[in-house]
Design an enzyme around this catalytic site. Sequence first.
Site, PDB file in Angstrom:
ATOM      1  N   CYS A  47      40.705  43.881  28.935  1.00  0.00           N
ATOM      2  CA  CYS A  47      40.477  43.127  30.132  1.00  0.00           C
ATOM      3  C   CYS A  47      41.265  41.767  30.181  1.00  0.00           C
ATOM      4  O   CYS A  47      41.595  41.240  29.165  1.00  0.00           O
ATOM      5  CB  CYS A  47      38.992  42.571  29.935  1.00  0.00           C
ATOM      6  N   CYS A  50      38.963  38.574  29.492  1.00  0.00           N
ATOM      7  CA  CYS A  50      38.526  38.262  28.207  1.00  0.00           C
ATOM      8  C   CYS A  50      39.105  39.072  26.844  1.00  0.00           C
ATOM      9  O   CYS A  50      38.808  38.658  25.850  1.00  0.00           O
ATOM     10  CB  CYS A  50      37.045  38.175  28.305  1.00  0.00           C
ATOM     11  N   CYS A  96      33.907  44.277  33.848  1.00  0.00           N
ATOM     12  CA  CYS A  96      34.051  44.088  32.178  1.00  0.00           C
ATOM     13  C   CYS A  96      32.572  43.566  31.906  1.00  0.00           C
ATOM     14  O   CYS A  96      32.097  42.611  32.367  1.00  0.00           O
ATOM     15  CB  CYS A  96      34.936  42.983  31.993  1.00  0.00           C
ATOM     16  N   CYS A  99      32.920  39.892  30.107  1.00  0.00           N
ATOM     17  CA  CYS A  99      32.867  38.666  31.053  1.00  0.00           C
ATOM     18  C   CYS A  99      32.517  38.883  32.516  1.00  0.00           C
ATOM     19  O   CYS A  99      32.705  37.668  33.189  1.00  0.00           O
ATOM     20  CB  CYS A  99      34.329  37.995  31.107  1.00  0.00           C
ATOM     21  N   CYS A 119      38.850  53.979  38.949  1.00  0.00           N
ATOM     22  CA  CYS A 119      40.071  53.242  39.711  1.00  0.00           C
ATOM     23  C   CYS A 119      40.345  51.840  39.476  1.00  0.00           C
ATOM     24  O   CYS A 119      39.275  50.970  40.052  1.00  0.00           O
ATOM     25  CB  CYS A 119      39.952  53.587  41.086  1.00  0.00           C
TER      26      CYS A 119
HETATM   27 FE    FE Z   1      36.460  40.697  30.466  1.00  0.00          FE
END
Ligand code: FE
Length: 138
Positions: A47, A50, A96, A99, A119
């Site tokens: 990510c 984070c 995510c 976060c 995607c």
């Molecule tokens: Fe994240």
Amino acid sequence: MPVARKTEEEWKKSLAPEPFHILREKGTEQAFTGKHLDNKKKGMYTCAGCGSALFSSDSKFNSGTGWPSFYQPAAGDSVTTKPDASQLMKRTEVLCSKCGGHLGHVFDDGPAPTGKRYCINSLALGFKEKKETVKKKP
Ligand code: FE
């Protein structure tokens, strides 16, 4: 409850404008512009907000859509999905889990073994290359 919560003001300070727009304002990068689209290296996509591990290169495939595509998340709880009815489309948003950052959408037209197509915006991702460990001869 995601553990890496920040205020939008804190996110704005910690992210560059483009990733901020994708992750926190649910933006979409232009197709075929992302830096991870043609990445063929082995490793883990993380990510951009984070650093959480999200997608392994093992599940990456060329969807032809212009966005990095994966058939499954790195772990069952890496990402969270949520119905998204914006832009006059019924889609499923991918976030995510750690976060709450917007990553992209998931569709049901992916390849085996899952039939899923995650995607994902390149701008929402980091990449940690897996260095092959060379075995030393005894
Ligand atoms: Fe994240």
